[in-house]
Scaffold this motif. Structure first.
Motif, mmCIF file in Angstrom:
data_model
loop_
_atom_site.group_PDB
_atom_site.id
_atom_site.type_symbol
_atom_site.label_atom_id
_atom_site.label_comp_id
_atom_site.label_asym_id
_atom_site.label_seq_id
_atom_site.Cartn_x
_atom_site.Cartn_y
_atom_site.Cartn_z
ATOM 1 N N SER A 1 1.909 0.228 10.238
ATOM 2 C CA SER A 1 1.548 -0.054 8.849
ATOM 3 C C SER A 1 1.344 1.236 8.050
ATOM 4 C CB SER A 1 0.275 -0.900 8.797
ATOM 5 O OG SER A 1 -0.814 -0.162 9.316
ATOM 6 N N ALA A 2 1.590 2.383 8.672
ATOM 7 C CA ALA A 2 1.293 3.664 8.026
ATOM 8 C C ALA A 2 1.981 3.842 6.670
ATOM 9 C CB ALA A 2 1.623 4.825 8.958
ATOM 10 N N ASP B 1 0.301 1.484 4.224
ATOM 11 C CA ASP B 1 -1.082 1.906 3.978
ATOM 12 C C ASP B 1 -1.122 3.103 3.030
ATOM 13 O OD1 ASP B 1 -1.849 -0.103 5.720
ATOM 14 O OD2 ASP B 1 -2.214 1.260 7.413
ATOM 15 N N ALA C 1 -0.201 1.985 -0.458
ATOM 16 C CA ALA C 1 -1.320 1.244 -1.051
ATOM 17 C C ALA C 1 -2.357 2.202 -1.623
ATOM 18 C CB ALA C 1 -1.952 0.309 -0.024
ATOM 19 N N ARG D 1 -4.453 -3.245 -2.909
ATOM 20 C CA ARG D 1 -4.958 -3.712 -1.622
ATOM 21 C C ARG D 1 -4.291 -5.040 -1.266
ATOM 22 N NH1 ARG D 1 -11.232 -2.926 -0.997
ATOM 23 N NH2 ARG D 1 -10.585 -2.480 1.114
ATOM 24 N N GLU E 1 -3.096 -8.142 0.725
ATOM 25 C CA GLU E 1 -3.673 -8.802 1.895
ATOM 26 C C GLU E 1 -2.875 -10.041 2.240
ATOM 27 O OE1 GLU E 1 -7.786 -9.504 1.039
ATOM 28 O OE2 GLU E 1 -8.178 -7.402 0.638
ATOM 29 N N GLY F 1 0.406 -8.717 1.914
ATOM 30 C CA GLY F 1 0.384 -7.465 2.674
ATOM 31 C C GLY F 1 1.635 -7.292 3.508
ATOM 32 N N GLY G 1 4.383 -4.426 2.877
ATOM 33 C CA GLY G 1 4.788 -3.531 3.952
ATOM 34 C C GLY G 1 6.290 -3.500 4.142
ATOM 35 N N ILE H 1 -4.479 8.274 6.002
ATOM 36 C CA ILE H 1 -3.908 7.274 6.901
ATOM 37 C C ILE H 1 -3.874 7.780 8.334
ATOM 38 C CG2 ILE H 1 -1.854 5.859 7.383
ATOM 39 C CD1 ILE H 1 -3.561 5.201 4.769
#
Length: 151
Positions: free
Chosen positions: A42-43, A46, A49, A55, A57, A61, A65, A114
């Protein structure tokens, strides 16, 4: 004007090649994750983001991604196109592309919190990161060169 059209055509070929490289990296990282029993990285999402101040979710999310992964990889293909427009070809171009992509990662991930810098990673994580990014840059380079020959 000729320089601008040459560079923009090379960037376009690079974006297509980056899309192919992203597909190859997706296969390599998915296989590696399954073999190691881990989830997807998810780097990149993340970091995006943090940079964008969002954010995402749940389902959002996952979609975020996916979009970041494909957009980031495709976008780095533009750099491969610029390397080609500058006259760099073959292995030297792929090596330069790999260095730029990894260098970008090493700036952005620690800057966004991250991950730590590479020297804090395990040797296994460094090797896997290098493997996946090498798959990306080699495939991107091969596809770019093929597109460049046919143009």
């Amino acid at each position: 004007m000729h320089l601008l059209s040459t560079a923009s055509a090379a960037v376009g070929r690079g974006l297509l090649a980056g899309l192919a490289g992203t597909a190859a990296m997706t296969v390599s990282s998915t296989l590696e994750a399954r073999l190691r029993g881990r989830g997807p990285s998810s780097a990149p999402a993340d970091a995006a983001a943090v940079v964008l101040g969002v954010r995402p979710e749940g389902e959002d999310g996952g979609l975020f991604g996916t979009l970041v992964h494909w957009g980031y990889g495709t976008g780095w293909g533009a750099v491969r196109g610029l390397l080609g427009a500058a006259g760099l070809r073959g292995i030297p171009a792929t090596g330069a592309h790999l260095a730029v992509v990894l260098g970008g990662e090493q700036v952005v991930l620690p800057a966004t919190g991250i991950s730590g810098p590479t020297w804090t990673w395990s040797s296994e994580e460094i090797a896997l990161d290098l493997l996946h990014h090498s798959v990306y840059t080699v495939v991107t380079g091969v596809v770019y060169e093929a597109l460049d020959r046919t143009s």
